[in-house]
Write an enzyme that holds these catalytic residues in place. Structure first.
Site, PDB file in Angstrom:
ATOM      1  N   LYS A   4     -14.409  -4.177  19.832  1.00 26.26           N
ATOM      2  CA  LYS A   4     -14.435  -5.651  19.871  1.00 26.26           C
ATOM      3  C   LYS A   4     -13.362  -6.235  18.952  1.00 26.26           C
ATOM      4  O   LYS A   4     -12.705  -7.219  19.301  1.00 26.26           O
ATOM      5  CB  LYS A   4     -15.835  -6.136  19.452  1.00 26.26           C
ATOM      6  CG  LYS A   4     -15.987  -7.620  19.297  1.00 26.26           C
ATOM      7  CD  LYS A   4     -16.067  -8.339  20.593  1.00 26.26           C
ATOM      8  CE  LYS A   4     -16.409  -9.809  20.337  1.00 26.26           C
ATOM      9  NZ  LYS A   4     -16.533 -10.559  21.554  1.00 26.26           N
ATOM     10  N   LYS A  26     -13.973 -16.950  11.364  1.00 26.19           N
ATOM     11  CA  LYS A  26     -14.726 -15.799  10.861  1.00 26.19           C
ATOM     12  C   LYS A  26     -14.232 -14.521  11.537  1.00 26.19           C
ATOM     13  O   LYS A  26     -13.999 -13.503  10.884  1.00 26.19           O
ATOM     14  CB  LYS A  26     -16.226 -16.009  11.120  1.00 26.19           C
ATOM     15  CG  LYS A  26     -17.114 -14.868  10.710  1.00 26.19           C
ATOM     16  CD  LYS A  26     -17.837 -14.116  11.807  1.00 26.19           C
ATOM     17  CE  LYS A  26     -18.039 -14.747  13.130  1.00 26.19           C
ATOM     18  NZ  LYS A  26     -18.190 -13.792  14.227  1.00 26.19           N
TER      19      LYS A  26
END
Length: 194
Positions: free
Chosen positions: A67, A137
């Protein structure tokens, strides 16, 4: 969490998703499954129920690693799409036609398909697929992951200031707003050159 669940007889898997909320609604997301191979195989019917494709990528934790690599590409492709759209617009080309033509060419990407329509309209607030505040983030996690692995990421690093500027403008807008940042920078340069 994995160890605590194992003591209770449960198996935790690491299965991040790749895609936006609108892609999920259209069953157009990818699953990066990692963990116990037999358990991953057993949940394939569930994954097929909501994803376009799923991959077993190895031991627990490999899903997150995959990811991070995927989102690194998202960051770069998103900025590349914005840069191409601004070039087209600044050169006098129609934004809607440019989007249509560019999505049919070799430079197309999923991020261009997802965020190009926002760039055409110049609207990053209506159909938000990933808020800049949340994306920041992800940018930090990816940067830390790459650094921990001794991997240089010059293109990814080059996108960071654009995302920071877009976030400063409005953290609730979609990450496609990097297009507005590039447009504004081009407008300022034209004023200075005059």
């Amino acid at each position: 969490a994995r160890a605590a669940l194992a003591r209770r007889g449960a198996t935790l898997l690491d299965c991040p998703l790749s895609g936006t909320g609108s892609q999920a609604r259209a069953k157009d997301i990818t699953v990066y499954a990692s963990g116990d191979p037999a358990v991953c195989r057993s949940i394939v019917p569930v994954l097929e129920g909501f994803s376009r494709v799923n991959y077993y990528v190895g031991p627990f934790g490999n899903g997150s690693k995959m990811k991070f690599a995927a989102n690194l590409l998202v960051a770069i492709h998103n900025v590349a799409a914005a840069e191409a759209m601004v070039l087209a617009m600044k050169s006098g080309l129609d934004p809607a036609l440019s989007y249509k033509v560019l999505t049919d060419g070799a430079g197309n990407s999923r991020m261009f398909q997802v965020r190009g329509p926002m760039m055409v309209k110049g609207d990053y607030s209506s159909d938000v697929t990933m808020k800049l505040a949340v994306w920041q983030k992800d940018m930090n996690v990816i940067a830390d992951f790459a650094k921990a692995n001794g991997c240089p990421t010059p293109l990814f690093a080059a996108t960071a200031p654009l995302y920071l500027a877009a976030t400063a403008n409005d953290p609730m807008e979609d990450t496609g707003a990097v297009c507005a940042v590039i447009e504004q920078r081009g407008d300022r340069r034209q004023l200075v050159e005059r």
